[in-house]
Design a protein around this motif. Sequence first.
Motif, PDB file in Angstrom:
ATOM      1  N   ARG A 146      92.704  80.086 107.647  1.00 54.43           N
ATOM      2  CA  ARG A 146      93.487  79.181 108.498  1.00 54.43           C
ATOM      3  C   ARG A 146      94.087  78.051 107.669  1.00 54.43           C
ATOM      4  O   ARG A 146      95.234  77.651 107.895  1.00 54.43           O
ATOM      5  CB  ARG A 146      92.629  78.640 109.633  1.00 54.43           C
ATOM      6  CG  ARG A 146      92.377  79.650 110.738  1.00 54.43           C
ATOM      7  CD  ARG A 146      91.832  79.020 112.008  1.00 54.43           C
ATOM      8  NE  ARG A 146      90.711  78.131 111.775  1.00 54.43           N
ATOM      9  CZ  ARG A 146      89.439  78.426 112.034  1.00 54.43           C
ATOM     10  NH1 ARG A 146      89.133  79.589 112.557  1.00 54.43           N
ATOM     11  NH2 ARG A 146      88.478  77.557 111.796  1.00 54.43           N
ATOM     12  N   CYS A 147      93.333  77.540 106.716  1.00 54.48           N
ATOM     13  CA  CYS A 147      93.835  76.482 105.837  1.00 54.48           C
ATOM     14  C   CYS A 147      95.021  76.997 105.015  1.00 54.48           C
ATOM     15  O   CYS A 147      96.024  76.299 104.858  1.00 54.48           O
ATOM     16  CB  CYS A 147      92.717  75.997 104.923  1.00 54.48           C
ATOM     17  SG  CYS A 147      93.201  74.658 103.834  1.00 54.48           S
ATOM     18  N   SER A 201      98.001  77.213 107.437  1.00 51.08           N
ATOM     19  CA  SER A 201      98.515  75.914 107.893  1.00 51.08           C
ATOM     20  C   SER A 201      99.190  75.129 106.773  1.00 51.08           C
ATOM     21  O   SER A 201     100.101  74.355 107.023  1.00 51.08           O
ATOM     22  CB  SER A 201      97.403  75.079 108.534  1.00 51.08           C
ATOM     23  OG  SER A 201      96.463  74.690 107.558  1.00 51.08           O
ATOM     24  N   THR A 202      98.760  75.341 105.531  1.00 49.91           N
ATOM     25  CA  THR A 202      99.376  74.624 104.408  1.00 49.91           C
ATOM     26  C   THR A 202     100.462  75.452 103.729  1.00 49.91           C
ATOM     27  O   THR A 202     101.118  74.965 102.820  1.00 49.91           O
ATOM     28  CB  THR A 202      98.316  74.237 103.359  1.00 49.91           C
ATOM     29  OG1 THR A 202      97.709  75.431 102.842  1.00 49.91           O
ATOM     30  CG2 THR A 202      97.275  73.303 103.941  1.00 49.91           C
TER      31      THR A 202
END
Length: 129
Positions: free
Chosen positions: A86-87, A90-91
């Motif tokens: 997810r990181c 999202s980035t």
Amino acid sequence: MCEILNEYFANVFTKEEKVDELPEVKIRFQNDDSCMLNDIALSPDIILNKLMKLKLNKAPGLDGIVPRLLRENASVLCRPLSIIFRCSISTACVPLDWKKANVSVTFKKGAKDQPSNYRPISLTSHEIG
């Protein structure tokens, strides 16, 4: 022979230019959000399900992790992996290690002294997608 194949494969594939800033997605889709990936669900349960479906006979990638290790520890790994994935989404950043591969070649057909008669096989870290 390895150097010849490496040179051939390097010339066949185009190297993408580094883009500092991606074009605005909404402009590309002309403000039609229906075609965009707005919500990608990567819950621990989804990751657990994918880990449990890994094929155990696959070779490890550059990371040296065999699928059996991931599968046997899936219940412990699913939560931290979901956070990492997810990181990354999202980035919009993909770790460099995920882009690396061991490349080997397989002979297709024809003259064995022609680099174009070989196909590269990339062994990357295990995909759970």
